[in-house]
Design an enzyme around this catalytic site. Structure first.
Site, PDB file in Angstrom:
ATOM      1  N   THR A  89      -5.980   1.548  -3.480  1.00 24.31           N
ATOM      2  CA  THR A  89      -7.277   1.510  -4.159  1.00 24.31           C
ATOM      3  C   THR A  89      -7.253   0.489  -5.292  1.00 24.31           C
ATOM      4  O   THR A  89      -8.161  -0.353  -5.410  1.00 24.31           O
ATOM      5  CB  THR A  89      -7.632   2.912  -4.698  1.00 24.31           C
ATOM      6  OG1 THR A  89      -7.749   3.795  -3.585  1.00 24.31           O
ATOM      7  CG2 THR A  89      -8.933   2.906  -5.490  1.00 24.31           C
ATOM      8  N   ASN A 101      -8.786   2.763   9.065  1.00 24.12           N
ATOM      9  CA  ASN A 101      -8.097   4.030   8.816  1.00 24.12           C
ATOM     10  C   ASN A 101      -8.688   5.202   9.585  1.00 24.12           C
ATOM     11  O   ASN A 101      -8.013   6.186   9.833  1.00 24.12           O
ATOM     12  CB  ASN A 101      -8.103   4.357   7.314  1.00 24.12           C
ATOM     13  CG  ASN A 101      -9.477   4.273   6.700  1.00 24.12           C
ATOM     14  OD1 ASN A 101     -10.184   3.284   6.860  1.00 24.12           O
ATOM     15  ND2 ASN A 101      -9.875   5.299   5.981  1.00 24.12           N
ATOM     16  N   GLN A 141      -3.324   0.179   6.276  1.00 21.17           N
ATOM     17  CA  GLN A 141      -3.003   0.942   7.495  1.00 21.17           C
ATOM     18  C   GLN A 141      -2.211   0.126   8.517  1.00 21.17           C
ATOM     19  O   GLN A 141      -1.964   0.605   9.618  1.00 21.17           O
ATOM     20  CB  GLN A 141      -4.288   1.473   8.153  1.00 21.17           C
ATOM     21  CG  GLN A 141      -5.018   2.516   7.331  1.00 21.17           C
ATOM     22  CD  GLN A 141      -4.290   3.865   7.237  1.00 21.17           C
ATOM     23  OE1 GLN A 141      -3.297   4.110   7.928  1.00 21.17           O
ATOM     24  NE2 GLN A 141      -4.780   4.746   6.376  1.00 21.17           N
ATOM     25  N   GLY A 197       2.008   2.266  -0.973  1.00 18.95           N
ATOM     26  CA  GLY A 197       3.330   2.845  -0.737  1.00 18.95           C
ATOM     27  C   GLY A 197       3.313   4.149   0.045  1.00 18.95           C
ATOM     28  O   GLY A 197       4.153   4.379   0.911  1.00 18.95           O
ATOM     29  N   HIS A 198       2.321   4.995  -0.247  1.00 19.79           N
ATOM     30  CA  HIS A 198       2.404   6.335   0.341  1.00 19.79           C
ATOM     31  C   HIS A 198       2.046   6.373   1.819  1.00 19.79           C
ATOM     32  O   HIS A 198       2.183   7.411   2.472  1.00 19.79           O
ATOM     33  CB  HIS A 198       1.579   7.351  -0.464  1.00 19.79           C
ATOM     34  CG  HIS A 198       0.099   7.235  -0.333  1.00 19.79           C
ATOM     35  ND1 HIS A 198      -0.629   8.075   0.471  1.00 19.79           N
ATOM     36  CD2 HIS A 198      -0.789   6.396  -0.901  1.00 19.79           C
ATOM     37  CE1 HIS A 198      -1.917   7.754   0.372  1.00 19.79           C
ATOM     38  NE2 HIS A 198      -2.033   6.744  -0.450  1.00 19.79           N
ATOM     39  N   THR A 255       3.479  -0.943 -18.614  1.00 18.00           N
ATOM     40  CA  THR A 255       4.924  -0.907 -18.341  1.00 18.00           C
ATOM     41  C   THR A 255       5.139  -0.703 -16.847  1.00 18.00           C
ATOM     42  O   THR A 255       4.568   0.216 -16.251  1.00 18.00           O
ATOM     43  CB  THR A 255       5.574   0.243 -19.139  1.00 18.00           C
ATOM     44  OG1 THR A 255       5.296   0.016 -20.522  1.00 18.00           O
ATOM     45  CG2 THR A 255       7.075   0.311 -18.905  1.00 18.00           C
ATOM     46  N   CYS A 271     -10.555  10.998   2.906  1.00 18.81           N
ATOM     47  CA  CYS A 271     -11.486  10.993   1.775  1.00 18.81           C
ATOM     48  C   CYS A 271     -12.878  11.456   2.164  1.00 18.81           C
ATOM     49  O   CYS A 271     -13.610  11.963   1.332  1.00 18.81           O
ATOM     50  CB  CYS A 271     -11.538   9.648   1.082  1.00 18.81           C
ATOM     51  SG  CYS A 271     -11.363   8.275   2.158  1.00 18.81           S
TER      52      CYS A 271
HETATM   53  C1  LIG Z   1      -7.547   1.267   4.763  1.00 14.55           C
HETATM   54  C2  LIG Z   1      -7.243   1.896   3.441  1.00 14.55           C
HETATM   55  N1  LIG Z   1      -7.406   1.166   2.326  1.00 14.55           N
HETATM   56  C3  LIG Z   1      -7.133   1.668   1.118  1.00 14.55           C
HETATM   57  C4  LIG Z   1      -6.706   2.962   0.944  1.00 14.55           C
HETATM   58  C5  LIG Z   1      -6.415   3.482  -0.430  1.00 14.55           C
HETATM   59  O1  LIG Z   1      -5.040   3.552  -0.671  1.00 14.55           O
HETATM   60  P1  LIG Z   1      -4.451   4.506  -1.805  1.00 14.55           P
HETATM   61  O2  LIG Z   1      -4.563   5.896  -1.311  1.00 14.55           O
HETATM   62  O3  LIG Z   1      -3.025   4.054  -1.945  1.00 14.55           O
HETATM   63  O4  LIG Z   1      -5.236   4.263  -3.040  1.00 14.55           O
HETATM   64  C6  LIG Z   1      -6.537   3.771   2.079  1.00 14.55           C
HETATM   65  C7  LIG Z   1      -6.109   5.178   1.938  1.00 14.55           C
HETATM   66  O5  LIG Z   1      -6.479   6.037   2.678  1.00 14.55           O
HETATM   67  C8  LIG Z   1      -6.801   3.214   3.365  1.00 14.55           C
HETATM   68  O6  LIG Z   1      -6.649   3.940   4.471  1.00 14.55           O
END
Ligand SMILES: Cc1ncc(COP(=O)(O)O)c(C=O)c1O
Length: 382
Positions: free
Chosen positions: A70, A149, A178, A200-201, A237, A324
């Site tokens: 994000t 996604n 993705q 990262g996640h 930081t 989301c």
């Molecule tokens: C295509 C895409 N972009 C951006 C994001 C946002 O990433 P983050 O959760 O690391 O903020 C996501 C998360 O679901 C995603 O699927």
């Protein structure tokens, strides 16, 4: 529990967590400090940055660690737009981007930028013809995601890069959240993106870690200002343990990328065949042209949350089309863009695989889904 929601987030790898803990315990000094402990922390950070830069085929100074997808997407959109007003105010994106791009461009539209959206076909893919028509001399930013996604469509990034770079001076931003670690994602001169966002996640690293990377130095307005860390592009930081853990997860993902991909292809094919048994009760949103690690489909007349709860009771975790939008009652913008039939709009399920998914998980899903369909629809597999 069987976890098939890796597009929402992944479980950090044990070795990535170990690295994170170790760096926190031993190298917790501020990398900007000039004492020895700070210098050592900074060396670790530099090594992590080098590793990511190498994977992405860019210089280390073009890699900026962020708090995730994000932030990287927001930075790419606001940072390039605000730095490019002398060239124009026209921005192009697609109607199926992640909200972290869509909400950012909406805000820019309120500020007086002209935002246009590329449509997608039933496969979720943009039209290069439409792109050709819409890219203008005063276009300053084109933002197109690599992999969607919600249903896994792959956008033609190379072809788009060619059009954008030959018709305009616009920067080409690609949300690779993705795709990174699963498909080849890197800079390739004018034949590829200018800016990449990675999280990262989604690659078994930690939540709150990510990268924005640049093909070469571009004029970009910093989004978070302060002490001037990260080459003045992202103050605060630096979270060295997150960065080092990110680099480790990135290396692990890229090293086994081909083998993982083959595994996902087998499962995608297996599940598509399996779902055919339910005939016209099921509508597939994912196509065979998309990535094999995301499979979205919809069950006629059922709500996503009903299906998710029933599957959860049967021991399987999946999502509606996106994590989301799953808490919202309105149909997702991606499902709307695909013009899914009314009967199938509400019951979208998304299965997504990761490096820790096993064949046994796929078998367990099949068993659980059969049970749920019987329970909710009186449906028996033929
Ligand atoms: C295509 C895409 N972009 C951006 C994001 C946002 O990433 P983050 O959760 O690391 O903020 C996501 C998360 O679901 C995603 O699927």
């Amino acid at each position: 529990m069987i976890y098939l929601d890796n597009a929402a987030t992944t479980k950090p790898h044990k070795e990535v967590l170990d690295t994170f803990v170790q760096v926190n315990e031993l190298y917790y000094a501020n990398p900007a400090s000039i004492h020895e402990a700070g210098v050592t922390a900074n060396q670790l950070l530099a090594r992590a940055r080098d590793q990511v830069a190498q994977i992405l085929n860019t210089e280390a100074k073009e890699v900026v660690f962020t708090a995730g997808g994000t932030e990287s997407n927001n930075f790419a959109v606001f940072g390039t737009a605000h730095a490019s007003t002398h060239k124009g105010k026209h921005i192009l994106t697609t109607e199926v981007e992640h909200p972290s791009v869509l909400e950012a461009v909406k805000r820019l539209a309120k500020e007086g930028f002209e935002v246009e959206y590329l449509t997608v076909d039933a496969k979720g893919v943009i039209s290069l013809e439409e792109l050709k028509q819409k890219v203008r001399k005063d276009t300053i930013l084109v933002s197109i995601m690599h992999v969607n996604n919600e249903m896994g469509a792959i956008q033609p990034i190379e072809e788009a890069a060619h059009i954008i770079h030959s018709q305009s001076r616009a920067l080409f931003h690609v949300d690779a959240v993705q795709s990174f670690g699963k498909l080849q994602v890197s800079f390739n001169g004018e034949a590829g993106p200018d800016i990449l966002s990675i999280s990262g996640h989604k690659i078994h690293a930690l939540k709150g870690s990510g990268v924005i990377a640049f093909r070469k130095p571009f004029s970009i307005v910093p989004y978070i200002v302060g002490g001037g860390q990260e080459f003045g592009l992202r103050s605060g930081t630096v979270a060295v343990p997150q960065a080092v853990a990110f680099a480790k997860a990135a290396r692990l993902a890229v090293e086994s990328m081909d083998a993982q991909y083959k595994k996902y292809e087998v499962w995608q094919t297996e599940l598509r065949t399996y779902l055919q048994h339910f005939g016209n009760e099921i509508h597939l949103l994912s196509t065979e042209f998309g990535v094999p690690y995301i499979l979205s489909f919809s069950v006629r007349g059922l709500k996503g949350e009903i299906l998710i709860n029933a599957l959860q009771k049967a021991g399987v975790i999946v999502s509606t089309s996106s994590a989301c939008s799953s808490k919202q009652t309105k149909t997702s913008h991606v499902v709307e863009a695909l013009h899914v039939e009314q009967d199938f709009k509400k019951g979208v399920l998304r299965l997504s695989f990761g490096m820790q998914t096993t064949e046994a998980d796929i078998a367990a899903f099949k068993g659980a889904f059969e049970q749920v369909m019987k329970q909710l629809k009186g449906e028996v597999v033929g």
